[in-house]
Each structure stands twice: as C-alpha cells, then as structure tokens.
Scaffold this active site. Structure first.
Site, short mmCIF file in Angstrom:
data_model
loop_
_atom_site.label_atom_id
_atom_site.label_comp_id
_atom_site.label_asym_id
_atom_site.label_seq_id
_atom_site.Cartn_x
_atom_site.Cartn_y
_atom_site.Cartn_z
N GLU A 107 0.97 -1.23 -0.07
CA GLU A 107 0.03 -0.15 -0.06
C GLU A 107 0.80 1.36 -0.04
OE1 GLU A 107 -2.42 -0.33 3.47
OE2 GLU A 107 -3.00 -2.30 3.09
N LYS A 109 2.21 4.63 1.33
CA LYS A 109 2.07 5.14 2.74
C LYS A 109 1.81 6.65 2.67
CE LYS A 109 4.60 5.16 7.06
NZ LYS A 109 4.64 6.47 7.44
N ASP A 111 1.11 10.52 3.59
CA ASP A 111 1.54 11.45 4.60
C ASP A 111 0.22 12.24 4.97
OD1 ASP A 111 3.71 11.83 5.78
OD2 ASP A 111 4.72 13.20 4.22
N TYR A 217 -8.25 7.58 3.19
CA TYR A 217 -8.49 6.32 2.86
C TYR A 217 -8.24 5.37 4.04
CZ TYR A 217 -7.61 7.19 -2.08
OH TYR A 217 -7.44 7.72 -3.33
N LYS A 307 10.52 3.50 3.16
CA LYS A 307 10.56 4.97 2.93
C LYS A 307 11.24 5.14 1.84
CE LYS A 307 8.93 7.25 6.45
NZ LYS A 307 9.20 7.36 7.74
N CYS A 401 25.90 46.71 -4.84
CA CYS A 401 26.31 45.44 -5.55
C CYS A 401 27.43 44.87 -4.79
CB CYS A 401 26.62 45.91 -6.99
SG CYS A 401 27.35 44.23 -7.85
N CYS A 404 30.33 45.26 -7.65
CA CYS A 404 31.13 46.49 -8.36
C CYS A 404 30.79 47.64 -7.53
CB CYS A 404 30.38 47.02 -9.68
SG CYS A 404 28.88 47.34 -9.82
N CYS A 419 21.38 45.47 -9.78
CA CYS A 419 22.68 46.29 -9.72
C CYS A 419 22.45 47.38 -10.87
CB CYS A 419 23.92 45.39 -9.88
SG CYS A 419 25.35 46.47 -10.19
N CYS A 425 29.92 46.56 -14.20
CA CYS A 425 30.09 45.70 -13.04
C CYS A 425 30.62 44.28 -13.49
CB CYS A 425 28.78 45.26 -12.64
SG CYS A 425 28.51 44.09 -11.23
S1 IVH Z 1 -0.75 0.78 8.91
C1 IVH Z 1 -0.13 -1.48 12.52
N1 IVH Z 1 -1.08 1.50 6.33
O1 IVH Z 1 1.73 5.44 8.66
C2 IVH Z 1 -0.30 -0.86 11.19
N2 IVH Z 1 -0.20 3.09 8.06
O2 IVH Z 1 4.25 4.92 10.64
C3 IVH Z 1 -0.39 0.87 11.40
N3 IVH Z 1 0.17 5.32 7.26
O3 IVH Z 1 0.23 5.95 12.02
C4 IVH Z 1 -0.51 1.59 10.16
N4 IVH Z 1 -0.32 5.08 5.03
O4 IVH Z 1 -0.54 7.17 10.10
C5 IVH Z 1 -0.56 1.91 7.61
N5 IVH Z 1 -1.22 2.11 4.10
C6 IVH Z 1 -0.94 2.47 5.47
C7 IVH Z 1 -0.61 3.92 5.69
C8 IVH Z 1 -0.20 4.04 6.97
C9 IVH Z 1 0.04 5.95 6.03
C10 IVH Z 1 0.71 6.21 8.40
C11 IVH Z 1 -0.46 5.95 9.53
C12 IVH Z 1 0.72 5.34 10.70
C13 IVH Z 1 2.14 5.52 10.29
C14 IVH Z 1 3.01 4.58 10.65
#
Ligand code: IVH
Length: 664
Positions: A107, A109, A111, A217, A307, A401, A404, A419, A425
C-alpha cells in the site's frame, strides 16, 4: 417532507460515494450544492430531521471548548521502517519466510494523520486521532465534515461495532489551492500537506475543518475485525463495499522481489499521484500469520514501512550570498550546511528575492527545512523557530552591488532588485560574455563559464568583442588549459564569426530579447542597421514585441557602451548571410500593420492573427501612427481609443471576416 429529506440524504451521500470511493463523479457540483441547500432548508423547519448522520453535518457545527480524550481499546501502533532492499530482505527472512510463503499486501504510505472511526450498527458515532497510540482526541464533529468518510455504511453484514482505521490527508491540489488563497489574503500558509491536514482536523470549530479539502483512505481495522475475512486484502475490499474509500493502488505481491517492484513503480509515479506519500507499507496478508507474528514494543512484526528518500531535511543556514546576474538581477542564495535530501547532497539553494527572505523571516544561524522533490531545485521551505539561536543575525539585503559597489535598485512593483552598474559591473560583464558564447547564441565551443571567469578576472577581456583579440599563447597559460585546448578554443572563437543575424541579436543579451524575439526582429527589419536605428514605434510593429521589450531594445541601441561593443564586434569580422525580403508583393495585406483588440465571438484572437499573417499582414501589439487597421471585438478598450485619436481605420469582427473571406 420526511420522505423528501430521506431522498436528499441518499442522493447527497451517493454523490459523495461516487466521487470519493468510486472516483467517478456523476452529478455536477451545482446540483450537489442545490440539494444541500434544499436539505438545510427542510431541516431549518424540521429540526428533528437534523441527525448526526444527515449530510448537513458536513458543513460543521458549534465550536467545541476542548477535545475530549478517547482511549483506544486496541492500541494504534506505528510502523518500523526499512530504507533499502537489503533491509527489506532481512525483514522478509524474519517474518514470512520463516513461517509460510504467502502474499504481501502493498500500500502507498500516505503522509497525513491516522484516525480511528467507530461505526455502531453502521452509523459513524466516534472519530479520534491516534494521539500517543493509547489515547487520542475526539474529533468526531470534524471528521463528519470530511465527505470521503461515510456517515452511514452501505450494504450489510457489518459487525455491530466496527473500528475503521485509516489516513486523513489533504490532496496536493487542494493544498496548493488553499495556500494560494491564504497567500492572497496574507494569512498563514502550511509548509506541507501533512501539516495542513493535521492543522485542519485539529480545529475546535468544525466549520473551519469543513472548509478544508480533506480526504481519507481506509487501511485497516481495529475492533470488529474478528467478524471479517481472514485476509487483510479481503477486509479492505469489504470496507470498500461498505462505502469506505480504499487506495486504488493497493496490490498483492509475493516475496521481497514483488514488494520491490511495487516500491519502484510507486516511487516512479510519486510526483503524479494526487496526494503526498513518504513510502509504501507492506503487510502480511494472512490474518492468522499476523496474529502469530504479533508485536514488538509499539510496532507490529507483520508490517513494515519502506520509506522513500526524504524530501525534507533540517540543516543550518550558514550564510547568504548575493549573486549578480547578466541583467544585474540580485539573487540571494542560501549557503547551507551540506545535507542529504531527496537523493542528493544540497549545500546551497536559491532564496529568489528579498520578499522571500522576509516571508521566511530568515536569520543566519537558523535551522531551516530544506525540501528537494524529484527533479525540482532545492528550496528552503521554513525556519524552525524553536531552534533559533539567541545570536541569530537577520539577513540584510545589500543596497550596494557586492561586486562593483554600484547602487542596487528595486523598481516599484517588481520583485527583483538590480545592480545599476550595467556593464561596468564585473559580474554582469562575466554573465554577458557567458551568454554571448552560449550554445544558442554565438555557440563558441569550449568557452565555458570557468574560462570566461578567468579571462575577466585577469583583465584579458572586458567585453565579448575582446574575445576576438585573444592570443592562443596567453590562453594556454590559464588554469586547466594547455596549448591544445587553447588552440581549440581559439578555433571555436574564430569559427563563431560566421553566424546569423538572429543569433547575433540574441547574443547581445538585450533584456527580454529571447531567441524568438531575435528571429522576429531579424525578419522584420532584415538588417542590423535598421534595428539600431528603429524608433520605439517601429519596434512595436514587430510580431510579439510589446512596450517593455521595445523600450529595452531602443535604450540598448542608444547606449554608448552597447554601440562600442557592436562596432567592435563588426570590426572583428562578425558576419551573417543577408536575409532575403520575403516575396510578399502579391499578398493582399503585405506591408499593412494590424492591431487586434477586444474579444472576437467567432474565432480566437490567435486564429484571427494567423489568418491576417497568412495574407501578408504584420500583427502588432500596440497602436501607433504606423498602424494601418485596428480590429476591434467586443469590450475593446484603450487601443480602440488610440485608433480613434490617431484616426486609424477600425474594423469590426464582421468586416474582418468579410475581408479575410474575400482574399482567402
Ligand atoms: S498501517 C499497525 N497503512 O503511517 C499498522 N499506516 O508510521 C499501523 N500510514 O500511523 C499503520 N499509510 O498514519 C498503515 N497504508 C498505510 C498507511 C499508514 C499511512 C501512516 C499511519 C501510521 C503511520 C505509521
């Protein structure tokens, strides 16, 4: 009334579902707004219909005094991270391989920030932030305003109590739009979508949250999971069927290699995704394996975050340099303690101009956040004010400047300070010569920036014309040169004598005269002499030349210094083939200068211009005594007045079409 209310509720939530879950908006925004207005009106007369699952809660309600604490019955864990393929393979060995080969749910991740949503008998009754994992804050009112989150679940078969976990986030487009608005209003801007999402959700006044473009999501289940499927991916599919948005990128893979494929695919599309992500998450798909693997301290063993290289890092602002460009523009450049960010080491970054320094409220010695997104130049995004040293020195924009010592001026309404030394210059001279030699100008092969700098520093050249008086012997003496390379450069300089008029005009470095304008000038005037002698009015007749550019060209051609350089260049033997006057005698509008103004109803301005040019006309941007015809569409303004004042023939759109038609 009650029936109509029910129909509206269903239709509005259906529209939200289509938009956020199915990603297929079906009804126009105006229709949605109309239904919301009708719903609100009905509830105003019948307050008993205004329940916590009515879509009217989406607009927010009375502000709270404080957020109530919520303890999570099942702790909200965080994730351990890996940063490389090697770390990932090690995780695989620790987890899957030692148990059973099986699928991994991959999935993005996102932010944003994690929330827990409690549905009882399919109705959203509580929403809480993660907090410290054990206790979060009750943000139910705020979460109800997020249209991506259903107030009631669809379908059937939900556990009596279902806890959905997922990420609240702000899509990039919404973030940009919100910040753009804030900038105009002089309000605080958020540094990134995550802060914007967190700041928007943690508002005591839910009407503020309602006004922010938040989305959601779902990525997991807290309480109630035991009643559901035995695979994480199937649970996500079930959540989607119940009306919760699930990221469409989610995919099952096998083994570390499969996961790496997913990682690389998402990483390559990172910039195109409509939301900010900081990596991907891999989860063992089989729930019974998750249970056997269990947890270590605050993170599960069955999931890991992979990451991406960080796009933001903290570092120290060690100083600010002020660089002088070809046209004298002064650019402040942050000198940073080198930091690895977005895959490269960054030690300097442009600060653009004085306004940007003021916006950042920058002091030397500050800890700053540096951001480098893929393929984007590094930026200082903000100052970490908490880490500001007591002895921080404000950044002073110079008034002289640095090269110059001429006065620096900033024209009213312009962001750029310049300038005023012009070609006196040394910095501007160096840049002017670099530009002269550059590929799209005179194309002097091998005459790079470093070489130009040495030549100017040692007073071997002062202007581009001096290049043609250099001797190979003296060039060979320079750093990183030798006889061979000196001869090569000399040959390239000699070769560059044969050029074209557009290249030569571009090489002169007249402000705002790019390659396209240089070509238009050459085609219009045919000779350098004609351009040198042209009045502003005549210059305005050139395609795409407006008042500013015309003035720049005119004043350049009247500066004694420019004339000396041009004369010296011609004396050095620079030459170009004559431009032939195009055979235009037979064209109906040849020699005629047209100006278009106002809005045309049957064609675009561009199409009209093209049609006129095809018939031999010149199209200018402003009206002068040399204009022959002004074509005025609707709402024509000052240009039409100018035409009347100068007694120039004016055509309306009908006449234009007729004339084009007759001649075409
Ligand atoms: S699973 C036990 N799935 O990442 C599992 N977290 O660093 C817990 N996050 O606090 C989280 N996308 O805010 C999971 N597809 C995803 C995610 C996700 C973003 C965030 C979430 C969590 C943090 C952990």
């Amino acid at each position: 009334m009650r029936d109509r209310h029910q129909v509206l509720c269903a239709k509005i939530e259906e529209a939200n579902h289509q938009y956020y879950v199915l990603d297929k908006p079906e009804i126009p925004d105006a229709e949605y707004d109309r239904m919301m207005i009708e719903l609100t009106a009905i509830e105003a007369c019948h307050p008993e219909l205004k329940t916590t699952t009515s879509p009217s809660v989406r607009v927010g309600g009375q502000p709270l005094a404080v957020f109530k604490p919520v303890s999570h019955r099942i702790p909200m864990l965080s994730l351990d991270n890996v940063f490389s393929a090697e770390d990932l393979r090690a995780w695989e060995l620790r987890t899957c391989k030692s148990w059973l080969p099986g699928s991994i749910c991959c999935e993005p991740k996102i932010d944003g920030l994690a929330v827990s949503l409690i549905y009882v008998r399919g109705m959203l009754v509580q929403a809480a932030t993660r907090g410290d994992g054990a206790t979060g804050e009750d943000v139910t009112e705020n979460v109800r305003t997020i249209k991506a989150i259903p107030l009631t679940l669809r379908g059937e078969g939900w556990p009596r109590l279902l806890e959905v976990r997922g990420e609240v986030f702000m899509p990039k487009a919404g973030f940009e739009a919100m910040n753009a608005k804030a900038r105009v209003a002089g309000e605080k801007v958020f540094v990134n979508p995550r802060n914007a999402a967190a700041g928007s959700l943690r508002q005591l006044d839910s009407r503020i949250t309602a006004s922010r473009p938040l989305s959601f999501y779902a990525y997991g289940i807290g309480e109630g999971g035991e009643m559901m499927a035995n695979f994480h991916s199937e649970r996500l599919a079930q959540l989607k069927a119940w009306g919760l948005p699930v990221n469409p990128e989610v995919m099952l893979k096998v083994e570390a290699e499969g996961c790496l494929g997913f990682y690389n695919d998402i990483l390559s599309r990172r910039a195109e995704l409509p939301y900010e992500i900081d990596g991907v998450v891999y989860k063992v798909d089989a729930i019974h394996l998750q249970q056997e693997l269990g947890f270590v301290s605050r993170a599960p063993r069955w999931a890991i975050a992979h990451k991406f290289p960080a796009q933001e890092e903290m570092t120290l602002l060690e100083g600010v340099d002020f660089q002088v460009g070809r046209t004298g523009a002064i650019t402040p450049v942050a000198k940073l303690k080198p930091v690895f960010v977005g895959g490269v080491t960054v030690s300097s970054s442009t600060l653009h101009n004085a306004d940007e320094i003021a916006r950042l409220d920058l002091m030397i010695g500050d800890t700053v956040i540096v951001r480098r997104a893929a393929d984007v130049i590094p930026q200082v995004v903000s100052v970490v004010k908490d880490l500001r040293p007591a002895a921080g020195v404000p950044v002073a924009f110079p008034d002289q400047c640095p090269v110059c010592a001429s006065t620096i001026e900033r024209a009213e309404g312009e962001a750029v300070a310049r300038c005023t030394g012009g070609l006196l210059c040394e910095a501007q001279r160096k840049e002017a010569i670099k530009h002269f030699a550059s590929r799209k100008a005179m194309n002097v092969d091998g005459l790079g920036d470093k070489l130009v700098e040495q030549l100017v520093d040692r007073s071997m050249i002062r202007t581009p014309a001096d290049l043609f008086n250099l001797r190979a012997g003296e060039v060979a003496e320079l750093d990183r040169m030798g006889k061979q390379s000196a001869l090569k450069v000399m040959a390239a300089i000699a070769r560059s004598r044969n050029t074209t008029l557009p290249r030569f005009l571009f090489a002169l470095g007249i402000r705002e005269v790019g390659e396209a304008t240089a070509i238009n000038l050459a085609n219009h005037f045919l000779s350098l002499d004609a351009i040198r002698g042209a009045s502003v009015e005549q210059l305005l007749e050139v395609t795409d030349v407006g008042a500013t550019v015309a003035t720049h060209i005119y004043s350049f051609m009247r500066q004694p210094h420019s004339n000396e350089v041009i004369d010296a260049l011609l004396a050095a033997g620079i030459q170009w083939p004559a431009i032939e006057r195009k055979e235009t005698a037979e064209q109906p509008f040849s020699g005629k200068v047209f100006v278009l103004t106002g809005t045309l109803s049957t064609m675009t301005r561009q199409a009209a211009e093209e049609a006129l040019r095809m018939l031999g006309a010149k199209v200018a941007v402003s009206v002068s005594s040399r204009t022959h015809v002004v074509v005025a569409g609707s709402n024509a303004g000052s240009k039409l007045k100018d035409a009347e004042r100068l007694e120039i023939e004016v055509w309306d759109e009908e006449k234009l079409i007729q004339e084009i038609g007759v001649h075409a």
